[in-house]
Design a protein around this motif. Sequence first.
Motif, PDB file in Angstrom:
ATOM      1  N   ILE A 147       0.860  -1.237   0.046  1.00 29.24           N
ATOM      2  CA  ILE A 147       0.012   0.135   0.054  1.00 29.24           C
ATOM      3  C   ILE A 147       1.049   1.215  -0.029  1.00 29.24           C
ATOM      4  CG2 ILE A 147      -1.911   1.122   1.400  1.00 29.24           C
ATOM      5  CD1 ILE A 147      -2.693  -1.377   2.464  1.00 29.24           C
ATOM      6  N   ILE A 148       1.059   1.788  -1.068  1.00 26.96           N
ATOM      7  CA  ILE A 148       2.013   2.863  -1.322  1.00 26.96           C
ATOM      8  C   ILE A 148       1.353   3.951  -2.142  1.00 26.96           C
ATOM      9  CG2 ILE A 148       4.320   3.560  -2.506  1.00 26.96           C
ATOM     10  CD1 ILE A 148       4.687   0.241  -2.367  1.00 26.96           C
ATOM     11  N   ASN A 149       1.554   5.213  -1.504  1.00 21.34           N
ATOM     12  CA  ASN A 149       1.331   6.591  -2.308  1.00 21.34           C
ATOM     13  C   ASN A 149      -0.177   6.920  -2.370  1.00 21.34           C
ATOM     14  OD1 ASN A 149       4.191   6.840  -3.134  1.00 21.34           O
ATOM     15  ND2 ASN A 149       3.834   5.344  -4.861  1.00 21.34           N
ATOM     16  N   ASN A 150      -0.892   6.407  -1.372  1.00 21.09           N
ATOM     17  CA  ASN A 150      -2.256   6.593  -1.420  1.00 21.09           C
ATOM     18  C   ASN A 150      -2.686   7.841  -0.483  1.00 21.09           C
ATOM     19  OD1 ASN A 150      -3.293   3.885  -2.922  1.00 21.09           O
ATOM     20  ND2 ASN A 150      -1.994   3.232  -1.376  1.00 21.09           N
ATOM     21  N   THR A 151      -3.839   8.420  -0.576  1.00 20.46           N
ATOM     22  CA  THR A 151      -4.219   9.451   0.082  1.00 20.46           C
ATOM     23  C   THR A 151      -5.532   8.946   0.662  1.00 20.46           C
ATOM     24  OG1 THR A 151      -3.121  11.143  -1.038  1.00 20.46           O
ATOM     25  CG2 THR A 151      -5.267  11.901   0.227  1.00 20.46           C
ATOM     26  N   ILE A 152      -5.877   8.747   2.074  1.00 17.38           N
ATOM     27  CA  ILE A 152      -6.743   8.336   2.884  1.00 17.38           C
ATOM     28  C   ILE A 152      -7.436   9.246   3.761  1.00 17.38           C
ATOM     29  CG2 ILE A 152      -7.845   6.354   3.856  1.00 17.38           C
ATOM     30  CD1 ILE A 152      -5.743   4.648   2.803  1.00 17.38           C
ATOM     31  N   THR A 153      -8.458  10.170   3.422  1.00 17.56           N
ATOM     32  CA  THR A 153      -8.856  11.191   4.261  1.00 17.56           C
ATOM     33  C   THR A 153     -10.261  11.243   4.748  1.00 17.56           C
ATOM     34  OG1 THR A 153      -9.008  12.642   2.604  1.00 17.56           O
ATOM     35  CG2 THR A 153      -6.994  12.436   3.176  1.00 17.56           C
ATOM     36  N   SER A 154     -10.559  11.680   5.874  1.00 13.54           N
ATOM     37  CA  SER A 154     -11.770  12.035   6.353  1.00 13.54           C
ATOM     38  C   SER A 154     -12.754  10.723   6.388  1.00 13.54           C
ATOM     39  CB  SER A 154     -12.735  13.104   5.358  1.00 13.54           C
ATOM     40  OG  SER A 154     -11.901  14.161   5.259  1.00 13.54           O
ATOM     41  N   CYS A 155     -12.150   9.577   6.735  1.00 18.54           N
ATOM     42  CA  CYS A 155     -12.824   8.097   6.865  1.00 18.54           C
ATOM     43  C   CYS A 155     -13.349   8.419   8.443  1.00 18.54           C
ATOM     44  CB  CYS A 155     -11.986   7.061   6.575  1.00 18.54           C
ATOM     45  SG  CYS A 155     -11.774   6.950   4.779  1.00 18.54           S
ATOM     46  N   THR A 156     -14.819   8.108   8.486  1.00 16.46           N
ATOM     47  CA  THR A 156     -15.492   8.204   9.903  1.00 16.46           C
ATOM     48  C   THR A 156     -14.772   7.230  10.844  1.00 16.46           C
ATOM     49  OG1 THR A 156     -17.334   6.903   9.005  1.00 16.46           O
ATOM     50  CG2 THR A 156     -17.360   9.521   8.898  1.00 16.46           C
ATOM     51  N   GLU A 157     -14.726   5.944  10.569  1.00 12.92           N
ATOM     52  CA  GLU A 157     -14.362   4.861  11.220  1.00 12.92           C
ATOM     53  C   GLU A 157     -12.701   4.856  11.528  1.00 12.92           C
ATOM     54  OE1 GLU A 157     -14.775  -0.018  12.024  1.00 12.92           O
ATOM     55  OE2 GLU A 157     -16.395   1.166  10.984  1.00 12.92           O
ATOM     56  N   CYS A 158     -12.299   4.671  10.331  1.00  8.11           N
ATOM     57  CA  CYS A 158     -10.838   4.521  10.494  1.00  8.11           C
ATOM     58  C   CYS A 158     -10.048   4.600   8.959  1.00  8.11           C
ATOM     59  CB  CYS A 158      -9.945   3.200  10.949  1.00  8.11           C
ATOM     60  SG  CYS A 158     -10.741   1.523  10.385  1.00  8.11           S
ATOM     61  N   GLY A 159      -8.858   4.841   8.729  1.00  2.96           N
ATOM     62  CA  GLY A 159      -8.227   4.678   7.618  1.00  2.96           C
ATOM     63  C   GLY A 159      -7.941   3.497   6.777  1.00  2.96           C
ATOM     64  N   ILE A 160      -7.333   2.754   7.737  1.00  7.77           N
ATOM     65  CA  ILE A 160      -7.138   1.147   7.317  1.00  7.77           C
ATOM     66  C   ILE A 160      -7.377   0.501   8.463  1.00  7.77           C
ATOM     67  CG2 ILE A 160      -5.389  -0.704   6.986  1.00  7.77           C
ATOM     68  CD1 ILE A 160      -3.646   1.560   5.476  1.00  7.77           C
ATOM     69  N   PHE A 161      -8.445  -0.659   8.266  1.00  9.09           N
ATOM     70  CA  PHE A 161      -8.881  -1.559   9.077  1.00  9.09           C
ATOM     71  C   PHE A 161      -7.966  -2.862   8.895  1.00  9.09           C
ATOM     72  CE2 PHE A 161     -12.564  -4.244  11.169  1.00  9.09           C
ATOM     73  CZ  PHE A 161     -11.727  -4.637  12.204  1.00  9.09           C
ATOM     74  N   ASP A 212      -2.554 -11.031  10.704  1.00 11.88           N
ATOM     75  CA  ASP A 212      -1.663 -12.338  10.777  1.00 11.88           C
ATOM     76  C   ASP A 212      -0.564 -12.059   9.368  1.00 11.88           C
ATOM     77  OD1 ASP A 212      -2.449 -13.469  13.188  1.00 11.88           O
ATOM     78  OD2 ASP A 212      -3.958 -14.313  12.180  1.00 11.88           O
ATOM     79  N   ASP A 213      -0.626 -11.197   8.708  1.00  9.32           N
ATOM     80  CA  ASP A 213       0.320 -11.244   7.498  1.00  9.32           C
ATOM     81  C   ASP A 213       1.055  -9.922   7.373  1.00  9.32           C
ATOM     82  OD1 ASP A 213      -0.979 -13.715   6.138  1.00  9.32           O
ATOM     83  OD2 ASP A 213      -2.661 -12.480   6.764  1.00  9.32           O
ATOM     84  N   ARG A 214       1.919 -10.102   6.713  1.00 10.15           N
ATOM     85  CA  ARG A 214       2.947  -8.842   6.536  1.00 10.15           C
ATOM     86  C   ARG A 214       2.643  -7.826   5.290  1.00 10.15           C
ATOM     87  NH1 ARG A 214       3.123 -10.908  10.585  1.00 10.15           N
ATOM     88  NH2 ARG A 214       4.683 -12.075  11.716  1.00 10.15           N
ATOM     89  N   ARG A 215       2.601  -6.793   5.571  1.00 14.18           N
ATOM     90  CA  ARG A 215       2.331  -5.808   4.528  1.00 14.18           C
ATOM     91  C   ARG A 215       3.180  -4.734   4.545  1.00 14.18           C
ATOM     92  NH1 ARG A 215      -2.683  -7.353   7.690  1.00 14.18           N
ATOM     93  NH2 ARG A 215      -3.703  -8.776   6.117  1.00 14.18           N
ATOM     94  N   ARG A 216       3.751  -4.168   3.169  1.00  9.88           N
ATOM     95  CA  ARG A 216       4.436  -2.952   3.336  1.00  9.88           C
ATOM     96  C   ARG A 216       3.572  -1.782   2.949  1.00  9.88           C
ATOM     97  NH1 ARG A 216       9.180  -2.868  -0.792  1.00  9.88           N
ATOM     98  NH2 ARG A 216       7.510  -2.982  -2.221  1.00  9.88           N
ATOM     99  N   ILE A 217       3.509  -0.782   4.049  1.00  5.37           N
ATOM    100  CA  ILE A 217       2.725   0.293   4.155  1.00  5.37           C
ATOM    101  C   ILE A 217       3.584   1.622   4.079  1.00  5.37           C
ATOM    102  CG2 ILE A 217       0.504   1.275   4.899  1.00  5.37           C
ATOM    103  CD1 ILE A 217      -0.242  -1.432   5.967  1.00  5.37           C
ATOM    104  N   TYR A 218       3.716   2.158   3.229  1.00  2.00           N
ATOM    105  CA  TYR A 218       4.534   3.492   3.161  1.00  2.00           C
ATOM    106  C   TYR A 218       4.104   4.652   2.058  1.00  2.00           C
ATOM    107  CZ  TYR A 218       7.580   1.863  -0.464  1.00  2.00           C
ATOM    108  OH  TYR A 218       8.036   1.257  -1.514  1.00  2.00           O
ATOM    109  N   ASN A 219       4.625   5.806   2.393  1.00  2.00           N
ATOM    110  CA  ASN A 219       4.514   6.891   1.634  1.00  2.00           C
ATOM    111  C   ASN A 219       2.888   7.247   1.321  1.00  2.00           C
ATOM    112  OD1 ASN A 219       5.564   9.231   0.468  1.00  2.00           O
ATOM    113  ND2 ASN A 219       5.317   8.279  -1.411  1.00  2.00           N
ATOM    114  N   ASN A 220       2.145   7.018   2.240  1.00  5.25           N
ATOM    115  CA  ASN A 220       0.804   7.240   2.353  1.00  5.25           C
ATOM    116  C   ASN A 220       0.389   8.492   3.302  1.00  5.25           C
ATOM    117  OD1 ASN A 220      -0.388   4.649   0.651  1.00  5.25           O
ATOM    118  ND2 ASN A 220       0.937   3.967   2.562  1.00  5.25           N
ATOM    119  N   TYR A 221      -0.638   9.291   2.756  1.00  8.26           N
ATOM    120  CA  TYR A 221      -1.195  10.284   3.576  1.00  8.26           C
ATOM    121  C   TYR A 221      -2.456   9.978   4.298  1.00  8.26           C
ATOM    122  CZ  TYR A 221      -2.150  15.100   4.574  1.00  8.26           C
ATOM    123  OH  TYR A 221      -2.173  16.638   5.098  1.00  8.26           O
TER     124      TYR A 221
END
Length: 876
Positions: free
Chosen positions: A269-283, A288-297
Amino acid sequence: MRNRTIFLRILLFIFIISISATASAGEITVDDDSGADFKSIQEAVNNSVPGDMIIVRPGIYTENVRVDVTGLIIRSESNNSNAQVKPLNESKSTFLIAANNTTISGLSITGAGKMDHKNAIFAYGKMNNITGNTIENGSVFLGFYVPENLKIFFYGNMNNVTGNTIENGSIILGSQISGNLIAENKISNGEEGVSIFCCGGNNTVSGNTISNCSTGISEWDQGADIRNNRITDCDCGIWLSMSSSGIDNNTILNCDVGIILSDACTVDIINNTITSCTECGIFNKGNDDRRRIYNNYFNNSLNVKFGPGDGGNIWNSSLASGSSIAGGPYIGGNFWAKPDGTGFSQICVDLDKNGIGDLPYKIYEDPYNVYEGEFDYLPLVSMSSLQNSVTPTANFTASVTNGPAPLVVKFTDLSKNAILWNWDFDNDGIADSTEQNPVYAYRTQGNYTVNLTASNGLNTNSKFVNITVGKRVSSTWPFVYITSGAFSVIDTTTGTVITSVKVGRGPKGVAVVPNGKTAYVANSGSNNVSVIDTSTNTVTDTVKVGYNPSEVAVSLDGKKVYVVNEDSNTTSVIDTATNTVTATVPVGNTPMGIAVSPDGTKVYVTNYGNTNTPEYTVSVIDTATNMVTSTVHAGERPWGVAVTPDGTKVYVTTYYYVSVIDTATNTVTATVDVRKRPTKVIVNPTGTKVYVAGGDGFVSVIDTVTRKVITRLNVGKYPEEIAVTPNGEKVYVVTRGDYENNYSKNISVIDTSSDTVSATVNLDVSPGGLAIIPDPESVFPVANFSSNVSEGFAPLSVQFTDSSENATGWNWDFGDGAVSNEQNPAHTYLSAGNYTACLIVNNPDGTDSRFTTVTVLESSFGNDSDSSGGSYSNGG
């Protein structure tokens, strides 16, 4: 040579035919009125050859069009969607594309609904182009087709669905569909904007604008490339399950949840813009798994939320030169903002002004789950020159400032410009918590001063609040243990999580030794048991057991712990003095429930079985030999199990009813109908009532004398566990809810004096195992007694002498139907037989029981009428 000549002639013939077909390709016009080649699109298709262009003039065409001619172009004359196509038969798709290289362009197409095969366009051909259409009340479905009586599949691969406007519909990629491009479409008000089913590959979803859908983009068990999409006002922006997708440069705005990551997702998950979400940005739902999540706003009130699991995501790349998503000169981690301007990246110190925060960012604080490694070590920050001059202001509120012990206080941080919090709850100079909004339980009377020191990494500020804790006034200790991703202590009065302990993967069953000092948690995913010191809430040991351990039971003397291993078909025996497995006992297939007899001599294990081995039994283990000495057929799918305090009866839940097993004969002597699918069962400390949690959301209360259901209590779907307090005054039931009830999760508290639900406490996550914490100030009774004789001729007079500790009440059952409330009763047995004499003692904090066997012999001629016995017996 002759065969080769024939083969060449056949090839030449096919070539000539194909040239003729291509040469004859041309334009065909369609008008619903007159003046064209045909009045319907289907007539034009039926009279076309590969390569023809069918031009549809403005009008309304009510028909179901099947395209089975290769290479056709079907487009509107004006290309402005004034050629409208509606289904004649609403049980079929408006367009069915069964050929390859078909183009559908510029039409206005109405579908018959959102169900599969009732869409606006259904395609199982290859290399088709669906572009520039306006589609309403229907979806574009790319699927596969199996002709009748043939063993061949036609797949909708390598199609392009581009530039369409879809209202009240979706774009759906069916199972095993690959190489498709979904790009530059505008999709709104559908169940799902773009839905990708399993087992395909190399699909691309790019540049789409999706709004007001239940889910913007969903993808299951594929590796689709999802990039450059704009998703707004959906319940969920992107939902991934079992995916290895790349999520790049998407904008997700005003959704309930930006991205949901379910189980088995290994995505970038790279270079994404996630804003104004009422519950959460990422759930991070299945963590149990490994994710690369960087350079997101991120700019949401809650940017990340975790479900159960071990965690271990990578939240930053290696530091590298390049323009970050926040405009800084380096690529590193993510930008963590909040709409009110208090986000970490908005106030964190950046003394060297390189756009990277000088402190790591702890991703998420969740009282139910503990994620020690979830840090962004290179968080992006604002490049504002004012940032380093910000001074924090410490401030907080307490949910309550005075009350009797135990007093649970929830602290809510209101500090400004702070990214670090240091709490001292008793002002002893020792830090008690670094959470932003902690909970603390004051267990003893006293006056306490709470000190919060807030910091932005450079400057600090403090605030003090006084807490007054009065004398304990209730004997009911309001805490329970619950497993749900972690081992959590919950105040049942408020539903507040006091603390959580990270244990193994998939914690299920939990049990506490009688003195309350140690808890044991079965970790189904780690194949071990965590040993927890309840005074410090730390894991002190880990015991390896069998595969998929699920339920735990402790002997009343606290010396043995028994664990059922569902996938090993065994029961592990743990010595609590050394926390080692001293025996592994083979039982039946898929053991589910476990209970220990009050005297510790027997363990009862329910064997749920499976389709291949439906044995449906209860294994009886002799604890002296650690061997199964009896197998009882209890009924279909036995699950929960409980033993009465006198040890004479065992209650087992089966698929249709509750079976009652006589422990003297190991046979089912009765069944009780409790309606739909009972699961877990307990017996109250006096042995007078049985409480059964049912799959229909009710708790059935059984009278043990009449063996009838005397009442049913609605606690909500679906009850997971049930437990009774040591004093028998309360029964706790945890439920996880269901879809129709929005997965509502709660603890129902049953008042056993009236058998009514006296309170309901809402929880934040689905609960698993449940155990009652013994009150640390409780003084529990210990039952014991002796008798002047234990054997003799009828009539046999026996004097029972109580030697119990801490008892204030006595309940004797002599085994022949007679009872007494005296402390030291005498009783005469008139008939020959073996009788189980049971003493149940109680005090305000709990109950305990002991029993012994009295043998009465048949009188014979010449016997002394005194009938005195010849042996002395201790109770138990």
